[in-house]
Enzyme design. Structure first.
Site, PDB file in Angstrom:
ATOM      1  N   LYS A 195       0.884  -1.174   0.000  1.00  0.00           N
ATOM      2  CA  LYS A 195       0.000   0.000   0.000  1.00  0.00           C
ATOM      3  C   LYS A 195       0.918   1.218   0.000  1.00  0.00           C
ATOM      4  O   LYS A 195       1.450   1.622   1.027  1.00  0.00           O
ATOM      5  CB  LYS A 195      -0.874  -0.024   1.260  1.00  0.00           C
ATOM      6  CG  LYS A 195      -2.224   0.644   1.128  1.00  0.00           C
ATOM      7  CD  LYS A 195      -2.178   2.132   0.873  1.00  0.00           C
ATOM      8  CE  LYS A 195      -1.856   2.929   2.107  1.00  0.00           C
ATOM      9  NZ  LYS A 195      -1.562   4.361   1.798  1.00  0.00           N
ATOM     10  N   GLY A 247       6.967   4.707   8.279  1.00  0.00           N
ATOM     11  CA  GLY A 247       6.177   5.944   8.334  1.00  0.00           C
ATOM     12  C   GLY A 247       6.360   6.620   9.682  1.00  0.00           C
ATOM     13  O   GLY A 247       7.377   6.444  10.354  1.00  0.00           O
ATOM     14  N   SER A 248       5.339   7.365  10.097  1.00  0.00           N
ATOM     15  CA  SER A 248       5.468   8.188  11.305  1.00  0.00           C
ATOM     16  C   SER A 248       5.223   7.371  12.577  1.00  0.00           C
ATOM     17  O   SER A 248       4.615   6.292  12.526  1.00  0.00           O
ATOM     18  CB  SER A 248       4.462   9.337  11.234  1.00  0.00           C
ATOM     19  OG  SER A 248       3.164   8.808  11.235  1.00  0.00           O
ATOM     20  N   THR A 251       1.334   6.676  13.469  1.00  0.00           N
ATOM     21  CA  THR A 251       0.761   5.614  12.621  1.00  0.00           C
ATOM     22  C   THR A 251       1.385   4.273  12.978  1.00  0.00           C
ATOM     23  O   THR A 251       0.691   3.250  13.036  1.00  0.00           O
ATOM     24  CB  THR A 251       1.002   5.923  11.119  1.00  0.00           C
ATOM     25  OG1 THR A 251       0.623   7.260  10.850  1.00  0.00           O
ATOM     26  CG2 THR A 251       0.209   5.002  10.229  1.00  0.00           C
ATOM     27  N   GLY A 252       2.679   4.269  13.222  1.00  0.00           N
ATOM     28  CA  GLY A 252       3.374   3.017  13.566  1.00  0.00           C
ATOM     29  C   GLY A 252       2.802   2.398  14.831  1.00  0.00           C
ATOM     30  O   GLY A 252       2.582   1.176  14.902  1.00  0.00           O
ATOM     31  N   GLU A 270       9.495   0.942  10.980  1.00  0.00           N
ATOM     32  CA  GLU A 270      10.612   1.877  10.721  1.00  0.00           C
ATOM     33  C   GLU A 270      10.020   3.271  10.802  1.00  0.00           C
ATOM     34  O   GLU A 270       9.284   3.688   9.904  1.00  0.00           O
ATOM     35  CB  GLU A 270      11.192   1.628   9.325  1.00  0.00           C
ATOM     36  CG  GLU A 270      11.904   0.312   9.164  1.00  0.00           C
ATOM     37  CD  GLU A 270      13.197   0.229   9.957  1.00  0.00           C
ATOM     38  OE1 GLU A 270      13.705   1.272  10.422  1.00  0.00           O
ATOM     39  OE2 GLU A 270      13.690  -0.890  10.117  1.00  0.00           O
ATOM     40  N   CYS A 304      14.156  10.295   6.835  1.00  0.00           N
ATOM     41  CA  CYS A 304      13.992   9.893   8.243  1.00  0.00           C
ATOM     42  C   CYS A 304      15.299   9.897   9.013  1.00  0.00           C
ATOM     43  O   CYS A 304      15.331  10.215  10.190  1.00  0.00           O
ATOM     44  CB  CYS A 304      13.366   8.511   8.304  1.00  0.00           C
ATOM     45  SG  CYS A 304      14.379   7.273   7.478  1.00  0.00           S
ATOM     46  N   GLU A 400       9.750  15.956  15.600  1.00  0.00           N
ATOM     47  CA  GLU A 400      10.320  15.756  14.259  1.00  0.00           C
ATOM     48  C   GLU A 400       9.618  16.709  13.289  1.00  0.00           C
ATOM     49  O   GLU A 400       8.397  16.678  13.165  1.00  0.00           O
ATOM     50  CB  GLU A 400      10.069  14.305  13.807  1.00  0.00           C
ATOM     51  CG  GLU A 400      10.646  13.998  12.431  1.00  0.00           C
ATOM     52  CD  GLU A 400      10.162  12.667  11.842  1.00  0.00           C
ATOM     53  OE1 GLU A 400       8.983  12.312  12.021  1.00  0.00           O
ATOM     54  OE2 GLU A 400      10.975  11.987  11.196  1.00  0.00           O
TER      55      GLU A 400
HETATM   56  P1  NAD Z   1       2.482   8.288   7.677  1.00  0.00           P
HETATM   57  O1  NAD Z   1       2.646   7.515   8.937  1.00  0.00           O
HETATM   58  O2  NAD Z   1       1.524   9.408   7.666  1.00  0.00           O
HETATM   59  O3  NAD Z   1       2.026   7.323   6.471  1.00  0.00           O
HETATM   60  C1  NAD Z   1       2.812   6.231   6.050  1.00  0.00           C
HETATM   61  C2  NAD Z   1       1.924   5.236   5.310  1.00  0.00           C
HETATM   62  O4  NAD Z   1       0.976   4.689   6.222  1.00  0.00           O
HETATM   63  C3  NAD Z   1       1.108   5.832   4.162  1.00  0.00           C
HETATM   64  O5  NAD Z   1       1.064   4.892   3.113  1.00  0.00           O
HETATM   65  C4  NAD Z   1      -0.269   6.004   4.789  1.00  0.00           C
HETATM   66  O6  NAD Z   1      -1.328   5.980   3.857  1.00  0.00           O
HETATM   67  C5  NAD Z   1      -0.343   4.787   5.687  1.00  0.00           C
HETATM   68  N1  NAD Z   1      -1.248   4.878   6.834  1.00  0.00           N
HETATM   69  C6  NAD Z   1      -1.633   5.993   7.510  1.00  0.00           C
HETATM   70  N2  NAD Z   1      -2.445   5.641   8.544  1.00  0.00           N
HETATM   71  C7  NAD Z   1      -2.556   4.288   8.517  1.00  0.00           C
HETATM   72  C8  NAD Z   1      -3.241   3.329   9.328  1.00  0.00           C
HETATM   73  N3  NAD Z   1      -3.958   3.685  10.395  1.00  0.00           N
HETATM   74  N4  NAD Z   1      -3.154   2.015   9.002  1.00  0.00           N
HETATM   75  C9  NAD Z   1      -2.418   1.620   7.946  1.00  0.00           C
HETATM   76  N5  NAD Z   1      -1.746   2.481   7.135  1.00  0.00           N
HETATM   77  C10 NAD Z   1      -1.802   3.800   7.431  1.00  0.00           C
HETATM   78  O7  NAD Z   1       3.954   8.779   7.272  1.00  0.00           O
HETATM   79  P2  NAD Z   1       4.377   9.712   6.035  1.00  0.00           P
HETATM   80  O8  NAD Z   1       3.926  11.101   6.327  1.00  0.00           O
HETATM   81  O9  NAD Z   1       3.977   9.058   4.762  1.00  0.00           O
HETATM   82  O10 NAD Z   1       5.968   9.620   6.122  1.00  0.00           O
HETATM   83  C11 NAD Z   1       6.746  10.449   6.931  1.00  0.00           C
HETATM   84  C12 NAD Z   1       7.200   9.719   8.185  1.00  0.00           C
HETATM   85  O11 NAD Z   1       7.848   8.512   7.821  1.00  0.00           O
HETATM   86  C13 NAD Z   1       8.214  10.505   8.982  1.00  0.00           C
HETATM   87  O12 NAD Z   1       7.918  10.401  10.345  1.00  0.00           O
HETATM   88  C14 NAD Z   1       9.537   9.796   8.682  1.00  0.00           C
HETATM   89  O13 NAD Z   1      10.527   9.941   9.669  1.00  0.00           O
HETATM   90  C15 NAD Z   1       9.068   8.376   8.531  1.00  0.00           C
HETATM   91  N6  NAD Z   1      10.022   7.571   7.752  1.00  0.00           N
HETATM   92  C16 NAD Z   1      10.767   6.617   8.389  1.00  0.00           C
HETATM   93  C17 NAD Z   1      11.700   5.869   7.674  1.00  0.00           C
HETATM   94  C18 NAD Z   1      12.546   4.802   8.344  1.00  0.00           C
HETATM   95  O14 NAD Z   1      13.120   3.975   7.625  1.00  0.00           O
HETATM   96  N7  NAD Z   1      12.664   4.792   9.664  1.00  0.00           N
HETATM   97  C19 NAD Z   1      11.854   6.082   6.304  1.00  0.00           C
HETATM   98  C20 NAD Z   1      11.076   7.048   5.697  1.00  0.00           C
HETATM   99  C21 NAD Z   1      10.147   7.793   6.420  1.00  0.00           C
END
Ligand code: NAD
Length: 496
Positions: A195, A247-248, A251-252, A270, A304, A400
């Protein structure tokens, strides 16, 4: 100015009515459903649109992945799996410009960054994972059960793929992070439903087509597009055996809880960071500045692992801020399709609003060292910015920003440095800049971070594990560390 011409193949791809990619095919979706417009962040103009995946869409994708796991992919030898991943890497190389342009048009990533980092590293990672397919193995062991009547025992372990993996991907490096998940899943014998982010979906949709061309059987890679709700349907499926999320933090955490509720689905997370770069007293500022600023401000700070907090020894603080401000003012801000631009727009409107909020906060409290302005006109452009902080509870020190906004903080002693670096809920990466290697080696164990670099920052290599401590994540990607996450360890004992 050296403006890139958009390829005809990219224009055609943008004009398509995109659906999902399930069982080796582009799936049309009902035209009356609401779609998400993909906006070019440099022009604020729509470039294409994507479908929002519903529960039945997700079920179709998961069923296809389950079928492929039990049949097509299970009947493929490790050697063939490696070959097919290498073939996919060949095709990514052949279509590099097309993929790079799709990334740049939807994320505002500078075209040279899309070419030389996003696409080029996707190839490197796919080939690295391809190599693992033939090297995954168990162990043999000698049980200690006593033998009463001459019987003997032997035991061994075998690593078996967990099954269907759900890969959920952010917007900043969609293609490369998507391929970290594809590579890990396919090389271990798993299949995957991805996704992508709702802001940058197209490069992964195109990659799924290339995977079919590479001979990867239908159903092994499926893409369902949409929002977080689509992602939730995916994690809720009983057929998903592992969730790999990038992701964030909020959400994680939500995904981690949901996966645990779904019969303890395995999950790796991650997440974000508020990464530190420590510039020690012996450092020559002129020597480190270009590399350090590149690490922080590449892709407008939307990385990130990038440092968002510079800790500079008090003796070098004034020199540092003066020279860093001069260097940042020379960044040429411009169109990401202009090969001479050094700094592009933020990737999407909600993120632009978030970064503007942090800049407003910094202005209100007179914290701007340099930059801090939103660029007037079209596009989500802001200046690369350095800030002072108002103490360790300042939101600008704690939260962040994921943007081109970096704190500069002076420190006196190693103890003060370590205590400030670790004053964070995050623990993704850190770096130490010094010629005193003995001092660096003493500091490294005290830093709470998954990766620590010395005289470098944000170098992700497939041979070196990557992941966060504290709220920055759970689990590790790359190296051989990913294997544990994508396989079950089965123990076998035999009496003979
Ligand atoms: P986000 O958490 O908003 O979204 C990430 C993904 O999760 C998207 O595809 C989104 O549609 C999906 N999502 C959102 N809510 C969800 C839910 N409840 N259930 C399932 N899926 C859901 O993050 P973002 O804004 O896309 O990315 C930025 C963040 O990602 C920053 O915090 C950054 O530090 C982090 N990031 C981490 C790494 C790493 O390897 N540690 C790498 C890149 C980005």
């Amino acid at each position: 100015m050296n403006q890139v011409q958009i390829l005809a193949s990219v224009q055609t791809f943008l004009q398509r009515q995109h659906g999902h990619f399930i069982h080796g095919q582009h799936i049309e979706v009902d035209d009356t459903r609401t779609r998400i417009e993909l906006i070019n962040p440099a022009t604020e103009q729509p470039v294409s649109s994507i479908a929002i995946g519903t529960k039945p869409d997700v079920e179709a994708a998961v069923n296809s992945a389950q079928d492929a796991f039990l049949n097509a992919w299970a009947n493929t030898s490790p050697y063939e799996r490696g070959q097919k991943l290498n073939k996919l890497a060949d095709l990514v190389e052949q279509h590099a410009e097309e993929l790079a342009q799709l990334e740049t048009l939807t994320t505002g990533k500078l075209i040279n960054l899309s070419r030389h980092l996003e696409v080029a590293q996707t190839v490197v990672f796919l080939r690295y994972f391809a190599g693992w397919a033939t090297k995954i193995h168990g162990q043999t062991m000698q049980p200690s059960i006593p033998s009463a009547n001459g019987e003997k025992y032997t035991a061994y372990t075998v690593r078996q793929p967990v099954g269907v993996v759900a890969g959920i991907v952010p917007w900043n490096f969609s293609l490369m992070i998507g391929c970290w998940k594809i590579g890990s899943a396919l090389t271990t014998g798993c299949t995957i439903v991805l996704k992508p982010s709702e802001f940058t979906t197209l490069s992964l949709l195109r990659l799924a087509e290339l995977a079919i061309e590479a001979g990867i059987p239908a159903g092994v890679i499926n893409i369902v597009t949409g929002t977080g709700e689509t992602g939730q349907y995916l994690i809720d499926s009983k057929k998903i055996k592992k969730v790999s999320f990038t992701g964030s933090v909020p959400t994680g955490i939500a995904i981690g809880k949901q996966a645990m509720h779904n019969d303890l689905t395995r999950v790796s997370l991650e997440l974000g960071g508020k990464n530190a770069a420590a510039i020690l007293a012996d450092t020559q500022i002129d020597e480190i500045l270009p590399t350090l600023l590149q690490a922080s401000f590449v892709h407008q700070g939307q990385v990130c692992a990038a440092p968002e907090r510079f800790f500079v020894h008090r003796s070098k603080y004034e020199e540092f801020i003066q020279k860093a401000a001069v260097a940042l003012q020379q960044f040429k801000i411009g169109s990401p399709l202009d090969e001479s631009s050094m700094f592009g727009p933020l990737s999407n409107k909600p993120h632009f609003e978030k970064v503007k909020h942090y800049l407003d906060l910094a202005h209100q409290n007179n914290q701007i060292i340099c930059g801090g302005k939103v660029i007037a006109g079209t596009g989500y452009f802001v200046e690369p910015t350095l800030l002072t902080v108002r103490g360790i509870d300042d939101p600008l020190f704690i939260e962040e920003t994921f943007g081109p906004v970096v704190d500069v903080i002076a420190f006196e002693s190693d103890e003060e440095l370590i205590s400030m670096v670790n004053h964070s809920r995050f623990g993704l990466t850190a770096s130490i800049w010094t010629n005193d290697l003995a001092k660096a080696l003493r500091l490294i164990p005290q830093i709470e971070a998954g990766s620590v670099w010395v005289n470098m920052h944000t170098f992700l290599d497939p041979a070196v594990p990557f992941g966060g401590v504290k709220a920055s994540g759970l689990g590790r990607e790359f190296s051989d560390a990913f294997i544990e996450d994508y396989t079950e360890l089965k123990s076998v004992m035999i009496r003979y």
